[in-house]
Design an enzyme around this catalytic site. Structure first.
Site, short mmCIF file in Angstrom:
data_model
loop_
_atom_site.label_atom_id
_atom_site.label_comp_id
_atom_site.label_asym_id
_atom_site.label_seq_id
_atom_site.Cartn_x
_atom_site.Cartn_y
_atom_site.Cartn_z
N GLU A 79 -31.77 -11.38 -56.73
CA GLU A 79 -32.71 -10.13 -56.70
C GLU A 79 -33.99 -10.27 -57.78
O GLU A 79 -33.61 -10.32 -58.88
CB GLU A 79 -32.50 -8.96 -56.34
CG GLU A 79 -31.44 -8.62 -55.20
CD GLU A 79 -32.09 -8.90 -53.71
OE1 GLU A 79 -33.31 -8.57 -53.88
OE2 GLU A 79 -31.29 -8.83 -52.78
N CYS A 142 -27.16 -0.87 -53.43
CA CYS A 142 -27.27 -2.08 -54.29
C CYS A 142 -28.39 -2.02 -55.03
O CYS A 142 -28.43 -2.16 -56.32
CB CYS A 142 -27.36 -3.44 -53.66
SG CYS A 142 -25.67 -3.60 -52.79
N HIS A 171 -27.39 -10.85 -53.91
CA HIS A 171 -26.92 -10.37 -52.52
C HIS A 171 -26.23 -11.82 -52.00
O HIS A 171 -26.63 -12.75 -52.24
CB HIS A 171 -27.97 -9.98 -51.66
CG HIS A 171 -28.04 -8.46 -51.85
ND1 HIS A 171 -29.14 -7.62 -52.10
CD2 HIS A 171 -27.34 -7.41 -51.23
CE1 HIS A 171 -28.74 -6.61 -52.04
NE2 HIS A 171 -27.75 -6.39 -51.48
N1 PCA Z 1 -23.98 -3.99 -50.10
C1 PCA Z 1 -24.90 -2.85 -50.15
C2 PCA Z 1 -24.03 -1.80 -50.89
C3 PCA Z 1 -22.70 -2.36 -51.07
C4 PCA Z 1 -23.01 -3.84 -50.66
O1 PCA Z 1 -22.15 -4.77 -50.99
C5 PCA Z 1 -26.39 -2.91 -50.41
O2 PCA Z 1 -26.83 -4.21 -50.02
O3 PCA Z 1 -26.89 -2.21 -50.72
#
Ligand code: PCA
Length: 213
Positions: A79, A142, A171
């Site tokens: 990200e 996240c 991610h």
């Molecule tokens: N993904 C979520 C929160 C926890 C996770 O593993 C997100 O993308 O916010």
């Protein structure tokens, strides 16, 4: 030796497993020139970020990489941007559903990762790994911990004795072997995602060493 704090999350929403936690668990803790300390964070606004801050106090890492699951994505996605906003599409694991609430009232609108994700993603793509940069970590838990991490880094001055802390959020898509993946969702084999994250970590470590010298 570079000390890395690697985090992931507990399952959330309708999922029984979290891809990020599965991958985190399978990454070896010891590399040639780095050491990884792992933590699983609660998928809760504020409490997740507080757990990350406590882990940073305890571990004193030079690099913090937070992993999270982004069901529906096809690639492993470092990200670029964390924004100062919580707006949940589903309740977090404590039942909280923030509706356009600032993470840090009056804080900067956004922070960018301070890690060389563009260069590393380009190298990883060339080497055949399933990676792409993401320009939005969403507005859920996240993004909350990513923003809190970058805010802390912004207020942690580096000097000769204390090298700058690097931080990013990565991610991860659903995994082929993961239980309870909803029909029709893209998946990647666990082994391939583990290899990809290890490649990214190794490259980040190489950049960090080269800048330290
Ligand atoms: N993904 C979520 C929160 C926890 C996770 O593993 C997100 O993308 O916010």
């Amino acid at each position: 030796m570079i000390k890395i704090l690697l985090t992931a999350f507990e399952p959330f929403g309708k999922d029984v497993e979290n891809a990020a936690a599965i991958v985190c668990q399978q990454i070896p803790s010891q590399g040639e020139d780095y050491q990884i300390v792992k933590r699983i964070l609660p998928t809760e606004f504020t409490a997740g970020a507080q757990a990350l801050m406590a882990a940073m106090d305890e571990v004193m890492p030079e690099m913090v990489i937070c992993l999270g699951q982004a069901g529906g994505r096809k690639d492993v996605t470092p990200e670029r941007v964390a924004v100062n906003l919580m707006d949940a599409p589903i309740p977090d694991n404590a039942g909280f559903v923030p509706d356009e609430v600032e993470i840090i009232p009056g804080g900067p609108t956004a922070y960018l990762t301070n890690m060389p994700i563009k260069a590393v993603v380009q190298q990883a793509k060339k080497a055949g790994y399933p990676v792409a940069i993401s320009n939005s970590a969403g507005l859920y838990v996240c993004n909350d911990i990513f923003y809190t991490l970058m805010n802390r880094i912004a207020y942690t001055p580096a000097n000769e004795a204390t090298p700058a802390i690097w931080g990013d959020f990565i991610h991860i898509p659903y995994l082929t072997e993961q239980q309870g993946v909803p029909e029709g969702m893209p998946t990647l084999p666990t082994e391939q995602v583990v290899d990809t994250v290890m490649y990214l970590i190794q490259k980040f470590v190489e950049y960090k060493w080269s800048l330290r010298l």
